[in-house]
Write an enzyme that holds these catalytic residues in place. Structure first.
Site, PDB file in Angstrom:
ATOM      1  N   CYS A  77       0.791  -1.309  -0.120  1.00 34.99           N
ATOM      2  CA  CYS A  77      -0.075  -0.004   0.115  1.00 34.99           C
ATOM      3  C   CYS A  77       1.124   1.253  -0.136  1.00 34.99           C
ATOM      4  O   CYS A  77       0.799   2.203  -0.780  1.00 34.99           O
ATOM      5  CB  CYS A  77      -0.931  -0.039   1.242  1.00 34.99           C
ATOM      6  SG  CYS A  77      -2.028  -1.444   1.384  1.00 34.99           S
ATOM      7  N   HIS A  78       1.730   1.450   0.860  1.00 35.09           N
ATOM      8  CA  HIS A  78       2.515   2.425   1.137  1.00 35.09           C
ATOM      9  C   HIS A  78       4.315   2.205   1.032  1.00 35.09           C
ATOM     10  O   HIS A  78       5.028   3.195   1.224  1.00 35.09           O
ATOM     11  CB  HIS A  78       2.412   3.455   2.118  1.00 35.09           C
ATOM     12  CG  HIS A  78       0.730   3.518   2.190  1.00 35.09           C
ATOM     13  ND1 HIS A  78      -0.125   2.893   3.017  1.00 35.09           N
ATOM     14  CD2 HIS A  78       0.078   4.448   1.687  1.00 35.09           C
ATOM     15  CE1 HIS A  78      -1.515   3.356   2.684  1.00 35.09           C
ATOM     16  NE2 HIS A  78      -1.393   4.503   1.894  1.00 35.09           N
ATOM     17  N   GLY A  79       4.459   1.256   0.723  1.00 37.07           N
ATOM     18  CA  GLY A  79       5.874   0.606   0.654  1.00 37.07           C
ATOM     19  C   GLY A  79       6.455   0.447   2.231  1.00 37.07           C
ATOM     20  O   GLY A  79       7.831   1.153   2.201  1.00 37.07           O
TER      21      GLY A  79
END
Lengths: 240, 470
Positions: A204-206
């Protein structure tokens, strides 16, 4: 003088009139010229009342009317008190049991409680593999770690970590790592065996997690949550 | 100087004490003397002459007489005797004494009706009122330790009654009940009728409320009667089993509410009359009397002896009364069941003496005439010394036995204290009875025979003669 002359003879009682206001202890049938009940109160002394025989109901120590009851009073009293005390204790215990049973019937049912734990057979998880289970509505990661991974994780420097926690503090048995598969950033499910640190990677956001579930890179603030778990025996893991 | 004198006095005192001790030793060492007998040769100081077991009578300055006897009994009896019998009723408050008799448990200033009843019951006591034509007697009895409690109620009832109007009007049904019960007794009916017929005033008043006054005696009448008659000079406080000093204290403190002699009663005027009370009863009760003597005279004692000479009731329960002259005389006149006795009643200024017969209706006349003939025989001198001795012994016996009960003793002490302010011991009275001679008795009988007769009859009066026919 006057007393002698004035009141002798058979008709003497009729020369005066008596009224009782309060009369105590009158034998029924007592001689009185006008035996109307005293206006205030009248107490009759009955001598014909028979008191029933209560021998059947008496304790053996007090059946003899000629013996003082004080001799056995201590024994009788202590027996009565003991019996009452014991009954009270049992009664209180019974009451407590009933109340707790009724109250606990309002708590969560067994099927709901059963859902709160998960039992995992560890022999089914090969080494190096991470298995995902559904537990309490959340994904649960169980990773059978290799020796290399364990050594790596144990050797990590605390100062590098955003949320410093030693690997020892996060596992009971270093071979098995159990974490919740919920990214601490915004709650996505990380992918296992991905990322730069040999652990997990949240797409999702790393966020990158290592093999101990600690955050290494990315926006997540905390390490992956470690739930409560025990090893009831060698081959079983009980989480929750 | 003083010190030396003191020492010498001390030595004489010591000597006196030693001498006294020696004397006592000497006297006590007399062998063979029982400890139950008083020591001979011992001079008692004047203060010690009275032993506790004597009857003490004191007259207070207010006129109240206190009499008491400490008989060490576990139960005490206290009576307040008042000269407030029904002879002191006036024509407008006839029957007020009957209501007073019933009003002893009503609310007073110091205690409510409930408190009196509850308080007396709580100590197991009794409170009662007896009224005769001359006196009203309020009596409480209780255990010795509870005298203070019941005394308080007694004082409240006699000196501070409130006679609340609604409580007094609540007495009306009880008056009616009382009258109904009195009406059941033929003797009461005849005796009340006798007094009504014999006197013009005072003693003609009935012990029971007249029918026309039932419901018409109000609180005001009671208050007025108490105000006029319950005065210290006309009261006596008598106690059995109480301390005289305690009683005196109570008398001085509480029974001095109303001083003075109150209204003087009128002198009873004998008129001699007749009253007939027809009814469906199967027995005829009849009394024929004539005026006798006032109670305090020796003539009254002669009449009492005459009463016992003629026959004054049963001496053996369910016996045949064989020793009674009247019974013997009447037995010759009829074979039907009958009863006859001499009637004697003395008051402070007058008295009634005569015969009382109970007979079958058909032979009533014969019975009455036979009884009167017996009295005439006594008047004409047909009495032997043996008869007289027997009569005296019976009178003495009845009198002395009446003193055996606490009620009798209290009444004797009270009536004497009230009338004379002193107490005549039983021995004195017995001596006076012994001094009655044959002539006294014969004169008494003559007085009856010649006096104006009064007659009262009740029952089926077909064959009962009138007073002028007997």
């Amino acid at each position: 003088m006057m007393s002698v002359a004035a009141r002798s003879g058979a008709l003497a009682p009729y020369l005066h009139s008596t009224k009782h206001a309060v009369k105590s202890l009158v034998k029924p049938g007592a001689k009185d010229l006008a035996p109307a009940a005293a206006a205030g109160g009248i107490r009759l002394a009955h001598t014909d009342i028979k008191i029933p025989d209560f021998t059947d109901y008496r304790r053996p120590e007090v059946t003899d009317p000629n013996k003082s009851s004080q001799d056995s009073s201590d024994a009788r009293r202590s027996f009565s008190y003991l019996f009452t005390g014991a009954t009270t204790v049992v009664g209180v215990y019974a009451a407590k049991t009933v109340v707790t049973q009724f109250l606990s019937s309002m708590s969560a049912t067994a099927d709901v409680l059963a859902l709160s734990q998960i039992e995992i057979k560890l022999s089914e998880i090969p080494e190096g593999k991470n298995m995902t289970f559904k537990w309490r509505g959340k994904p649960l990661f169980v990773r059978h770690r290799t020796e290399k991974e364990i050594a790596t994780e144990e050797g990590v420097n605390m100062s590098e970590l955003r949320d410093p926690q030693h690997d020892k503090d996060r596992v009971i048995n270093p071979k098995w790592m159990v974490v919740l598969g919920v990214c601490t950033h915004l709650g996505c499910v990380p992918i296992a065996n991905a990322g730069d640190f040999g652990g997990y990677y949240c797409p999702c956001h790393g966020s990158h997690y290592d093999a101990s579930g600690r955050i290494r890179k990315g926006p997540a603030p905390l390490n992956l949550e470690v739930p409560y778990y025990v090893f009831p025996d060698e081959d079983t893991l009980l989480v929750g | 100087m003083k010190g030396i004198r003191g020492i010498s006095q001390l030595s004489t005192r010591l000597y006196a004490a030693q001498a006294a001790r020696k004397r006592r030793f000497h006297v006590a060492a007399r062998t063979g003397q029982s400890l139950a007998q008083p020591l001979a040769g011992l001079k008692l100081s004047p203060g010690a002459a009275h032993s506790l077991k004597d009857i003490h009578v004191t007259r207070l300055p207010s006129g109240l007489v206190i009499a008491s006897l400490e008989n060490y009994s576990p139960a005490s009896k206290i009576g307040v005797f008042v000269k407030a019998g029904c002879r002191y009723e006036t024509p407008d408050n006839q029957g007020v004494t009957h209501l007073l008799r019933l009003a002893s448990n009503l609310t007073t200033k110091g205690a409510s009706s409930f408190k009196i009843c509850h308080g007396v019951e709580a100590v197991g006591g009794s409170l009662s009122v007896t009224s005769s034509r001359e006196n009203m007697i309020y009596t409480v009895d209780c255990l010795r330790d509870d005298v203070d409690t019941v005394m308080e109620y007694l004082i409240n009832v006699t000196t501070a009654p409130e006679f609340r109007p609604w409580e007094v009007s609540d007495l009306t049904p009880r008056v009616k009940m009382d009258k109904a019960q009195a009406a059941q007794s033929a003797q009461i009916g005849v005796i009340e009728g006798l007094h009504e017929a014999a006197y013009k005033n005072a003693l003609c008043n009935s012990l029971y409320c007249p029918t026309h006054m039932v419901g018409n005696i109000q609180s005001g009448h009671l208050h007025q009667f108490v105000q006029n008659n319950f005065t210290s000079a006309r009261m006596a406080l008598v106690g059995l089993g109480v301390d005289h000093t305690v009683l005196k204290q109570v008398g001085e403190q509480f029974l001095n509410i109303r001083s003075g002699t109150g209204t003087t009663g009128a002198k009873a005027q004998y008129r001699g009359g007749e009253i007939r009370l027809p009814s469906l009863s199967s027995l005829v009760h009849s009394a024929v009397v004539s005026e006798s003597a006032a109670a305090s005279t020796s003539e009254a004692l002669a009449f009492s002896v005459l009463q016992h000479l003629l026959g004054a009731g049963l001496h053996v329960k369910r016996g045949s009364c064989a020793s009674s002259k009247l019974v013997q005389g009447v037995a010759k006149a009829t074979a039907d069941p009958f009863d006859v006795s001499a009637f004697n009643s003395s008051y402070s200024d007058s008295g009634l003496f005569g015969i009382y017969t109970i007979s079958q209706p058909a032979v009533a006349g014969d019975v009455i005439r036979a009884a009167l003939a017996e009295v005439k025989a006594v008047a004409d001198g047909g009495v032997t010394a043996a008869d007289l001795t027997r009569a005296k012994a019976q009178l003495k016996g009845q009198f002395l036995m009446s003193l055996e009960t606490s009620e009798g003793l209290l009444e004797a002490m009270g009536t004497q204290a009230l009338v004379e302010g002193s107490y005549c011991s039983a021995e004195e009275v017995s001596k006076n009875i012994d001094n009655v001679s044959l002539t006294d008795v014969a004169n008494a009988a003559k007085k009856f025979v010649t006096g104006k007769k009064t007659m009262a009859s009740s029952g089926n009066l077909i064959k009962t003669p009138f007073v002028d026919e007997i």
